[in-house]
Design an enzyme around this catalytic site. Structure first.
Site, PDB file in Angstrom:
ATOM      1  N   HIS A   1      13.757  35.284  61.911  1.00 45.77           N
ATOM      2  CA  HIS A   1      13.860  36.678  61.444  1.00 45.77           C
ATOM      3  C   HIS A   1      12.553  37.469  61.621  1.00 45.77           C
ATOM      4  O   HIS A   1      12.536  38.555  62.196  1.00 45.77           O
ATOM      5  CB  HIS A   1      14.258  36.737  59.981  1.00 45.77           C
ATOM      6  CG  HIS A   1      15.532  36.017  59.666  1.00 45.77           C
ATOM      7  ND1 HIS A   1      16.659  36.131  60.435  1.00 45.77           N
ATOM      8  CD2 HIS A   1      15.860  35.152  58.674  1.00 45.77           C
ATOM      9  CE1 HIS A   1      17.623  35.390  59.914  1.00 45.77           C
ATOM     10  NE2 HIS A   1      17.159  34.781  58.856  1.00 45.77           N
TER      11      HIS A   1
ATOM     12  N   ARG B   1      38.872  22.138  58.082  1.00 44.77           N
ATOM     13  CA  ARG B   1      39.671  20.905  57.953  1.00 44.77           C
ATOM     14  C   ARG B   1      40.736  20.998  56.856  1.00 44.77           C
ATOM     15  O   ARG B   1      41.788  20.390  56.976  1.00 44.77           O
ATOM     16  CB  ARG B   1      38.742  19.719  57.671  1.00 44.77           C
ATOM     17  CG  ARG B   1      37.888  19.326  58.853  1.00 44.77           C
ATOM     18  CD  ARG B   1      36.821  18.357  58.438  1.00 44.77           C
ATOM     19  NE  ARG B   1      36.030  18.909  57.334  1.00 44.77           N
ATOM     20  CZ  ARG B   1      35.016  18.305  56.752  1.00 44.77           C
ATOM     21  NH1 ARG B   1      34.658  17.105  57.135  1.00 44.77           N
ATOM     22  NH2 ARG B   1      34.346  18.870  55.766  1.00 44.77           N
TER      23      ARG B   1
ATOM     24  N   LYS C   1      10.079  32.754  48.404  1.00 44.97           N
ATOM     25  CA  LYS C   1      11.129  32.733  47.390  1.00 44.97           C
ATOM     26  C   LYS C   1      10.503  32.903  46.015  1.00 44.97           C
ATOM     27  O   LYS C   1       9.327  32.623  45.829  1.00 44.97           O
ATOM     28  CB  LYS C   1      11.874  31.408  47.474  1.00 44.97           C
ATOM     29  CG  LYS C   1      12.621  31.278  48.789  1.00 44.97           C
ATOM     30  CD  LYS C   1      13.677  30.206  48.731  1.00 44.97           C
ATOM     31  CE  LYS C   1      14.522  30.233  49.981  1.00 44.97           C
ATOM     32  NZ  LYS C   1      15.466  31.359  50.001  1.00 44.97           N
TER      33      LYS C   1
ATOM     34  N   HIS D   1      20.905  37.935  61.717  1.00 46.73           N
ATOM     35  CA  HIS D   1      21.480  39.111  61.061  1.00 46.73           C
ATOM     36  C   HIS D   1      20.433  40.197  60.788  1.00 46.73           C
ATOM     37  O   HIS D   1      20.781  41.353  60.570  1.00 46.73           O
ATOM     38  CB  HIS D   1      22.259  38.732  59.793  1.00 46.73           C
ATOM     39  CG  HIS D   1      21.403  38.254  58.680  1.00 46.73           C
ATOM     40  ND1 HIS D   1      21.052  36.949  58.531  1.00 46.73           N
ATOM     41  CD2 HIS D   1      20.838  38.918  57.650  1.00 46.73           C
ATOM     42  CE1 HIS D   1      20.300  36.826  57.458  1.00 46.73           C
ATOM     43  NE2 HIS D   1      20.149  38.003  56.904  1.00 46.73           N
TER      44      HIS D   1
ATOM     45  N   LYS E   1      20.666  45.045  61.253  1.00 44.34           N
ATOM     46  CA  LYS E   1      20.431  46.066  60.240  1.00 44.34           C
ATOM     47  C   LYS E   1      20.212  47.427  60.888  1.00 44.34           C
ATOM     48  O   LYS E   1      19.560  47.537  61.917  1.00 44.34           O
ATOM     49  CB  LYS E   1      19.214  45.680  59.390  1.00 44.34           C
ATOM     50  CG  LYS E   1      19.521  44.485  58.497  1.00 44.34           C
ATOM     51  CD  LYS E   1      18.392  44.174  57.578  1.00 44.34           C
ATOM     52  CE  LYS E   1      18.751  43.016  56.670  1.00 44.34           C
ATOM     53  NZ  LYS E   1      19.790  43.342  55.684  1.00 44.34           N
TER      54      LYS E   1
HETATM   55  N1  LIG Z   1      26.018  30.997  53.952  1.00 41.22           N
HETATM   56  C1  LIG Z   1      25.113  31.798  54.474  1.00 41.22           C
HETATM   57  O1  LIG Z   1      24.725  32.814  53.910  1.00 41.22           O
HETATM   58  C2  LIG Z   1      24.508  31.476  55.829  1.00 41.22           C
HETATM   59  C3  LIG Z   1      23.477  32.307  56.318  1.00 41.22           C
HETATM   60  C4  LIG Z   1      22.949  32.048  57.575  1.00 41.22           C
HETATM   61  C5  LIG Z   1      23.436  30.999  58.315  1.00 41.22           C
HETATM   62  N2  LIG Z   1      24.421  30.191  57.811  1.00 41.22           N
HETATM   63  C6  LIG Z   1      24.923  29.092  58.656  1.00 41.22           C
HETATM   64  O2  LIG Z   1      26.308  29.270  58.849  1.00 41.22           O
HETATM   65  C7  LIG Z   1      26.975  28.016  58.943  1.00 41.22           C
HETATM   66  C8  LIG Z   1      28.054  27.943  57.870  1.00 41.22           C
HETATM   67  O3  LIG Z   1      27.431  28.088  56.607  1.00 41.22           O
HETATM   68  P1  LIG Z   1      28.245  28.147  55.244  1.00 41.22           P
HETATM   69  O4  LIG Z   1      27.256  28.503  54.200  1.00 41.22           O
HETATM   70  O5  LIG Z   1      29.471  28.969  55.380  1.00 41.22           O
HETATM   71  O6  LIG Z   1      28.639  26.605  55.055  1.00 41.22           O
HETATM   72  P2  LIG Z   1      29.720  25.994  54.047  1.00 41.22           P
HETATM   73  O7  LIG Z   1      29.971  26.899  52.907  1.00 41.22           O
HETATM   74  O8  LIG Z   1      29.268  24.594  53.779  1.00 41.22           O
HETATM   75  O9  LIG Z   1      31.057  25.946  54.911  1.00 41.22           O
HETATM   76  C9  LIG Z   1      31.232  25.057  55.975  1.00 41.22           C
HETATM   77  C10 LIG Z   1      32.566  25.352  56.606  1.00 41.22           C
HETATM   78  O10 LIG Z   1      32.753  24.458  57.701  1.00 41.22           O
HETATM   79  C11 LIG Z   1      34.022  23.786  57.555  1.00 41.22           C
HETATM   80  N3  LIG Z   1      33.888  22.472  58.178  1.00 41.22           N
HETATM   81  C12 LIG Z   1      33.088  21.460  57.823  1.00 41.22           C
HETATM   82  N4  LIG Z   1      33.248  20.409  58.643  1.00 41.22           N
HETATM   83  C13 LIG Z   1      34.184  20.778  59.564  1.00 41.22           C
HETATM   84  C14 LIG Z   1      34.782  20.140  60.673  1.00 41.22           C
HETATM   85  N5  LIG Z   1      34.468  18.889  61.024  1.00 41.22           N
HETATM   86  N6  LIG Z   1      35.705  20.823  61.387  1.00 41.22           N
HETATM   87  C15 LIG Z   1      36.055  22.090  61.059  1.00 41.22           C
HETATM   88  N7  LIG Z   1      35.500  22.757  60.018  1.00 41.22           N
HETATM   89  C16 LIG Z   1      34.585  22.097  59.273  1.00 41.22           C
HETATM   90  C17 LIG Z   1      34.229  23.751  56.059  1.00 41.22           C
HETATM   91  O11 LIG Z   1      35.581  23.614  55.678  1.00 41.22           O
HETATM   92  P3  LIG Z   1      36.291  22.164  55.499  1.00 41.22           P
HETATM   93  O12 LIG Z   1      35.375  21.348  54.665  1.00 41.22           O
HETATM   94  O13 LIG Z   1      37.611  22.474  54.901  1.00 41.22           O
HETATM   95  O14 LIG Z   1      36.420  21.620  56.878  1.00 41.22           O
HETATM   96  C18 LIG Z   1      33.751  25.145  55.684  1.00 41.22           C
HETATM   97  O15 LIG Z   1      34.740  26.088  56.002  1.00 41.22           O
HETATM   98  C19 LIG Z   1      25.874  26.968  58.809  1.00 41.22           C
HETATM   99  O16 LIG Z   1      25.398  26.635  60.087  1.00 41.22           O
HETATM  100  C20 LIG Z   1      24.782  27.720  58.055  1.00 41.22           C
HETATM  101  O17 LIG Z   1      23.500  27.194  58.313  1.00 41.22           O
HETATM  102  C21 LIG Z   1      24.971  30.418  56.591  1.00 41.22           C
END
Ligand SMILES: NC(=O)c1ccc[n+]([C@@H]2O[C@H](COP(=O)([O-])OP(=O)(O)OC[C@H]3O[C@@H](n4cnc5c(N)ncnc54)[C@H](OP(=O)(O)O)[C@@H]3O)[C@@H](O)[C@H]2O)c1
Length: 484
Positions: free
Chosen positions: A240, A51, A331, A178, A182
């Site tokens: 996992h 966004r 953890k 993921h 590996k």
């Molecule tokens: N981080 C990890 O290591 C990890 C590992 C496994 C799985 N995941 C999964 O991956 C997904 C993303 O995780 P994350 O950690 O990257 O989350 P995050 O850091 O909270 O990032 C969320 C992203 O979504 C965007 N976003 C939020 N609302 C939106 C909307 N309405 N339209 C378009 N974009 C939107 C945000 O940008 P804006 O606010 O600018 O829109 C941001 O780029 C989640 O489902 C999480 O469970 C993450």
């Protein structure tokens, strides 16, 4: 040994959540590494979408920063970073809104492979899938990548699968785990099915038990409110650890081909017995001096959610009847270490007396931090002085065994994204697999919720609660040391 890099076909990869933690820490640095390796073709494009309003240049600056932060220094080539960033674009778009779609459509090409990565909260999967379709961005051959968590129980997973199925065929959907990306996990299949050595022994007659461990040293960090609604069972075991168990336990597929592999994994999940309460130990890490405990971290003084779980599972089929599978994850444990250990039975008779020669072989498959395999074997201690036996590991650390290329092992995310571009679903979960795993997990979770089971306490930096040790000791076995 030289690893071959075969470039993929030109593609457009749209990353929804392109400014998020996952995109900045894993997906884009991984793509840069594939670019550096020569696998990402000249014509490929990456389009971040979120966004926040920003220009292509702002986004490139953000991603350049991520590469410098998350890619090893030796791989940071400023010229290459510049060339990679020239392929990176940004479109401001709200997955739930109406603006921005025209710009996204204009930014994507119809004559290359199209991939849309859903790196956003699961609540956005439905609206996003719907709009991609409505706005004419998703084509019949477009692939989507979906992140975990994939539901929090069978009902929500089914609903999510149903929503995606309204807009995409199952062969377009790539549910990412993921752990499956590996190197070692794939090597597990190579070792099992590419050699004659192990497969004849890979059954209840020769395998005493199997241990699967995924230990972390960190606590719940900033994910407290999410984690407290999830816990170790939903966050780690259902996905996992279950996937690892499937790869260890499955029958040889007829081909190394997506549905053949996934059919065999599914049969394993369906063969799992229900888990009795006495086969489960759940734990919560305690405060340590000034360091907060689990309940402080999640700001819920009454929380009954587990930050640790250990369990004994049984796979009821001809191959595995009688061989328990012990799983544990948690953890704030003593080390960050994930491994699978196949513990073979002792020789039936020792010709070396009572004490010696009775040590079982162990095949340990290390997933992190250093990927590799070791096989523990018994040999004679060198030198004079009679027949004394010692155990030594036959070590196959990939970094050493593969020479300079061993350190070039692609990260799980970069490998999986390239698999999506290649259209290979072998390492991705199919809808029925995800649902079967929830169908197994749901009654286990419901059991402890109905009974109001309280997690056991454990010290941060330990191997988990004492009760987890007892779970093993009762069976005359012991957990392997948790170490890096
Ligand atoms: N981080 C990890 O290591 C990890 C590992 C496994 C799985 N995941 C999964 O991956 C997904 C993303 O995780 P994350 O950690 O990257 O989350 P995050 O850091 O909270 O990032 C969320 C992203 O979504 C965007 N976003 C939020 N609302 C939106 C909307 N309405 N339209 C378009 N974009 C939107 C945000 O940008 P804006 O606010 O600018 O829109 C941001 O780029 C989640 O489902 C999480 O469970 C993450």
């Amino acid at each position: 040994m030289v690893s071959r890099v075969i470039p993929v076909d030109p593609f457009d990869l749209v990353i929804f959540g392109g400014t998020g933690d996952l995109a900045r820490r894993k997906i884009l640095p991984g793509l840069y590494r594939r670019f550096l390796a020569g696998q990402m073709p000249e014509e490929a494009r990456v389009i971040g979408a979120a966004r926040s309003e920003m220009s292509d240049d702002d986004y490139r600056a953000m991603i350049g920063q991520s590469i410098r932060e998350f890619v090893a220094r030796g791989k940071q080539d400023e010229e290459a970073i510049g060339k990679f960033l020239a392929r990176v674009h940004y479109v401001a778009i709200d997955a739930t809104g109406e603006a921005g779609w025209k710009a996204l459509k204009a930014a994507t090409r119809k004559d290359v492979i199209q991939v849309v990565y859903f790196s956003v909260a699961p609540s956005l999967f439905g609206p996003l899938a719907e709009r991609l379709h409505q706005k004419g961005i998703a084509c019949a051959t477009c692939r989507i990548v979906v992140e975990k968590p994939f539901g929090r129980d069978l009902a929500t997973a089914r609903a999510l699968n149903g929503t995606l199925a309204e807009h995409f065929h199952e062969n377009q959907i790539y549910r990412i785990d993921h752990y499956l990306g590996k190197e070692t996990v794939q090597n597990l299949m190579a070792v099992r099915f590419g050699n004659m050595l192990f497969e004849p022994l890979w059954n209840a007659q020769y395998v005493d038990h199997i241990q699967i461990t995924a230990a972390e040293t960190v606590g719940v960090g900033g994910r407290g409110s999410y984690y407290d609604k999830s816990g170790a069972m939903r966050d780690m075991v259902q996905n996992h650890l279950m996937q690892l168990l499937c790869l260890i336990a499955m029958e040889p597929p007829s081909q190394f081909e997506p549905d053949a592999v996934r059919d065999e994994k599914l049969k394993v999940i369906r063969a799992l017995d229900p888990v009795a309460p006495e086969e489960i130990v759940r734990g919560q890490y305690q405060p340590n001096g000034a360091a907060p405990g689990y309940r402080q971290d999640v700001q819920n003084a009454e929380s009954l959610t587990e930050s640790f779980i250990a369990m004994r599972l049984h796979v009821s089929n001809w191959r595995w009847k009688g061989t328990p599978f012990y799983l544990r994850t948690g953890k704030k444990l003593k080390a960050r270490a994930s491994e699978i250990a196949v513990v073979f039975k002792d020789p039936p008779h020792s010709i070396f007396g009572q004490q010696e020669g009775r040590r079982g072989n162990v095949l340990a498959i290390k997933l992190q931090p250093n990927e590799g395999m070791t096989l523990r074997v018994t040999i004679k201690e060198p030198g004079p002085g009679g027949m004394r036996l010692v155990e030594v590991p036959l070590d196959m650390s990939f970094a050493e065994a593969l020479g300079p290329n061993g350190t070039d092992i692609p990260d799980a995310y970069e490998r999986l994204v390239m698999d999506v571009v290649r259209g290979n679903q072998t390492l991705f979960m199919r809808d029925d697999e995800v649902e079967a795993a929830w169908a197994w997990a749901d009654p286990v979770i419901a059991g402890w919720e109905e009974r109001g089971d309280r997690p056991c306490a454990y010290e941060p930096g330990s191997a988990g609660p004492e009760e987890a040790q007892i779970l093993m000791h009762r069976d005359g076995r012991r957990w392997r040391e948790i170490r890096e």
